[in-house]
Enzyme design. Structure first.
Site, PDB file in Angstrom:
ATOM      1  N   HIS A  98       4.011   3.860  12.383  1.00  0.00           N
ATOM      2  CA  HIS A  98       2.919   4.929  12.716  1.00  0.00           C
ATOM      3  C   HIS A  98       3.382   5.773  13.870  1.00  0.00           C
ATOM      4  O   HIS A  98       2.575   6.442  14.653  1.00  0.00           O
ATOM      5  CB  HIS A  98       1.765   4.041  13.383  1.00  0.00           C
ATOM      6  CG  HIS A  98       1.030   3.355  12.422  1.00  0.00           C
ATOM      7  ND1 HIS A  98      -0.376   2.644  12.549  1.00  0.00           N
ATOM      8  CD2 HIS A  98       1.249   2.868  11.143  1.00  0.00           C
ATOM      9  CE1 HIS A  98      -0.574   2.112  11.787  1.00  0.00           C
ATOM     10  NE2 HIS A  98       0.071   2.035  10.670  1.00  0.00           N
ATOM     11  N   ASP A 144       6.077   1.686   6.551  1.00  0.00           N
ATOM     12  CA  ASP A 144       4.800   1.091   6.484  1.00  0.00           C
ATOM     13  C   ASP A 144       4.135   1.968   5.452  1.00  0.00           C
ATOM     14  O   ASP A 144       3.057   2.881   5.772  1.00  0.00           O
ATOM     15  CB  ASP A 144       4.232   1.120   7.773  1.00  0.00           C
ATOM     16  CG  ASP A 144       2.828   0.395   7.878  1.00  0.00           C
ATOM     17  OD1 ASP A 144       2.360  -0.254   6.635  1.00  0.00           O
ATOM     18  OD2 ASP A 144       1.970   0.374   8.747  1.00  0.00           O
ATOM     19  N   ASP A 168       3.812  -6.193   3.791  1.00  0.00           N
ATOM     20  CA  ASP A 168       3.399  -5.200   4.627  1.00  0.00           C
ATOM     21  C   ASP A 168       3.714  -5.502   6.256  1.00  0.00           C
ATOM     22  O   ASP A 168       3.076  -5.000   7.048  1.00  0.00           O
ATOM     23  CB  ASP A 168       2.077  -5.143   4.259  1.00  0.00           C
ATOM     24  CG  ASP A 168       1.276  -3.725   4.869  1.00  0.00           C
ATOM     25  OD1 ASP A 168       2.185  -2.938   5.460  1.00  0.00           O
ATOM     26  OD2 ASP A 168       0.076  -3.688   5.308  1.00  0.00           O
ATOM     27  N   HIS A 199       0.844  -1.384   0.065  1.00  0.00           N
ATOM     28  CA  HIS A 199       0.029   0.100   0.127  1.00  0.00           C
ATOM     29  C   HIS A 199       0.791   1.319  -0.192  1.00  0.00           C
ATOM     30  O   HIS A 199       1.808   1.325   0.610  1.00  0.00           O
ATOM     31  CB  HIS A 199      -1.061   0.042   1.196  1.00  0.00           C
ATOM     32  CG  HIS A 199      -0.529   0.081   2.404  1.00  0.00           C
ATOM     33  ND1 HIS A 199      -0.118   1.199   3.165  1.00  0.00           N
ATOM     34  CD2 HIS A 199       0.009  -0.955   3.592  1.00  0.00           C
ATOM     35  CE1 HIS A 199       0.278   1.040   4.320  1.00  0.00           C
ATOM     36  NE2 HIS A 199       0.451  -0.218   4.501  1.00  0.00           N
ATOM     37  N   ASP A 230      -0.243   4.545   1.006  1.00  0.00           N
ATOM     38  CA  ASP A 230      -0.543   5.427   1.999  1.00  0.00           C
ATOM     39  C   ASP A 230       0.272   5.294   3.259  1.00  0.00           C
ATOM     40  O   ASP A 230       0.780   4.043   3.477  1.00  0.00           O
ATOM     41  CB  ASP A 230      -2.087   5.504   2.358  1.00  0.00           C
ATOM     42  CG  ASP A 230      -2.776   4.346   2.949  1.00  0.00           C
ATOM     43  OD1 ASP A 230      -2.255   3.109   2.277  1.00  0.00           O
ATOM     44  OD2 ASP A 230      -3.583   4.239   3.897  1.00  0.00           O
ATOM     45  N   GLU A 243      -5.080   1.863   2.752  1.00  0.00           N
ATOM     46  CA  GLU A 243      -4.861   0.808   3.543  1.00  0.00           C
ATOM     47  C   GLU A 243      -5.035   0.966   5.150  1.00  0.00           C
ATOM     48  O   GLU A 243      -5.633   0.308   5.978  1.00  0.00           O
ATOM     49  CB  GLU A 243      -3.713   0.055   3.319  1.00  0.00           C
ATOM     50  CG  GLU A 243      -3.620  -1.460   4.090  1.00  0.00           C
ATOM     51  CD  GLU A 243      -3.039  -1.653   5.478  1.00  0.00           C
ATOM     52  OE1 GLU A 243      -3.129  -2.395   6.181  1.00  0.00           O
ATOM     53  OE2 GLU A 243      -2.408  -0.389   5.852  1.00  0.00           O
ATOM     54  N   GLU A 244      -4.478   2.260   5.423  1.00  0.00           N
ATOM     55  CA  GLU A 244      -4.105   2.617   6.996  1.00  0.00           C
ATOM     56  C   GLU A 244      -5.677   3.031   7.395  1.00  0.00           C
ATOM     57  O   GLU A 244      -5.857   2.918   8.662  1.00  0.00           O
ATOM     58  CB  GLU A 244      -3.321   3.763   6.871  1.00  0.00           C
ATOM     59  CG  GLU A 244      -1.947   3.440   6.528  1.00  0.00           C
ATOM     60  CD  GLU A 244      -0.994   2.447   7.645  1.00  0.00           C
ATOM     61  OE1 GLU A 244      -2.107   2.066   8.685  1.00  0.00           O
ATOM     62  OE2 GLU A 244      -0.021   2.091   7.549  1.00  0.00           O
TER      63      GLU A 244
END
Length: 412
Positions: free
Chosen positions: A382, A143, A200, A80, A82, A177-178
């Protein structure tokens, strides 16, 4: 393989932060900037069947099968684009530590931001390796831009080395995705793969084919505001009643106190006044039976409190988000066995662990595309202390190439 790092450093400087609660898809238009870059690079390297979905921000491409492998299963690799809205992804300033010495890392001397070994003891396992870190004011974006960069490097390597045997490879890059929407408009039919892997995960060697069953929940509490000087037997404080709801959930089933296969209730946001309060939760468990019991208990708490304070005081809504892909992957365990075999051949110790979260692969598995998850070499996702190991990222490119080669043998 070294191109993976050049690509990664380029990708993380493109802001692709997604947005919770957005009414558009993708949730932020800036995700298209990376999609355009990837589509252009795929064109330049000679990939085929390139599709850039300009409406929904997906990128698809193919690497044709090598000679003699044309009838092999089609395998996909997905990541992903994003980054999490938990910490800003704008103005990412990556830095490579050429040989990590095992000590605390000063990310930003001016701001006094330090990544301490005492807080992140796993850092010690990276001594002597190259680490990519932030300046402490943003997340890094490993990520999942590490996964994106690794897939792109794999694609270029396979296109440059026609002597490597592999079936047709499909590549997919997703937005959002997030915020749980990465698979919303993924075109499984157009993608055309028999099986796939999301790239991922975390540290080198991680291999995941189990994830949480997941639901989102919202509790709305309706109170009554009365002047506090005249409130006796009249006021109904929605804030206090909402707090009562929270205290009735099992204290030990809080994400702060759980690990491994243990599920939880997580209070994600709280807002309120005396008149009205709202609580938003996520509910998680790997075990489907326990997951259903958690949801049932959550609803019963609302019913109990409505019995105490009057019907309609508590409104409780629940919606399932995704399910444990284990029940799909268990029918296609060659995906796990081939990945473990490829790791062993490269001297990587496989670590099969449950995902304490979800991936695009969880939903894609139930959409007809069995899709376990592979490592990326990133850590501390994150947050401002996110980092990636450059040496491990290069090794993961080798791993993807090795896995791709497994499917010319039709080991199903």
């Amino acid at each position: 393989m070294e191109k993976v790092i050049d690509n990664f450093l380029k990708y993380v400087q493109i802001d692709t932060e997604s947005e919770e609660g957005s009414m558009t898809f993708p949730s932020t238009q800036k995700q298209h900037e990376l999609a355009k870059v990837l589509a252009g690079q795929l064109q330049e390297m000679g990939a085929e069947e390139i599709t850039y979905d300009m409406k929904h921000c997906y990128v698809y491409a193919s690497i044709p099968a090598s000679k003699g492998c044309e009838s092999s299963p089609v395998v996909g690799f997905i990541a992903h684009m994003d980054t999490s809205p938990a910490v800003t992804g704008a103005g990412v300033n990556p830095r490579i530590i050429e040989s990590y010495d095992g000590k605390d890392i000063v990310l930003n001397p001016k701001e006094g931001i330090v990544m301490k070994v005492s807080d992140f003891p796993e850092l010690l396992s990276y001594q002597g390796k190259r680490l990519i870190v932030t300046d402490g004011t943003t997340l890094l974006g490993a990520d999942d831009k590490a996964g994106v960069a690794e897939i792109m490097a794999m694609a270029e390597y396979l296109l440059e080395h026609e002597e490597i045997s592999h079936g047709k490879i499909r590549i997919g890059f997703t937005p959002d995705e997030e915020v749980g929407a990465g698979a919303d408009y993924f075109d499984v039919k157009l993608f055309g793969a028999d099986y796939a892997y999301t790239v991922d995960g975390g540290r080198l060697g991680e291999l995941e084919y189990e994830n949480f069953n997941a639901a989102g929940a919202k509790v709305t509490v309706y109170g009554r505001s009365v002047h506090p000087g005249e409130a006796k037997d009249k006021m109904r404080n929605a804030i206090l009643m909402a707090m009562e709801f929270q205290t009735m959930l099992p204290p030990a089933e809080n994400p702060m106190y759980t690990c491994g296969y243990e599920g939880f209730y997580h209070l994600d946001s709280f807002a309120g006044t005396v008149e009205k309060a709202t609580l938003e939760y996520i509910i998680r468990d790997h075990d489907k039976g326990k997951f259903e019991k958690k949801k049932d208990y959550f609803l019963k708490v609302g019913d109990f409190l409505n019995g105490r304070y009057g019907e309609g005081t508590f409104e409780v809504s629940l919606e399932d988000s995704y399910y444990n892909m284990k029940e799909v992957i268990e029918k296609h365990m060659h995906l796990v066995e081939n990945a473990k075999e490829a790791m062993a051949e490269l001297g990587i110790e496989p670590e099969v662990v449950p995902i304490r979260g979800g991936t695009d692969g969880a939903r894609l598995s139930f959409m007809g595309l069995p899709c376990p998850n592979l490592c990326t070499g990133g850590q501390n996702f994150h947050g401002r202390f996110e980092y990636a190991c450059a040496d491990d990222m290069e090794k993961i490119v080798e791993l993807l190439v090795k896995i791709a080669g497994k499917y010319c043998r039709k080991r199903l």
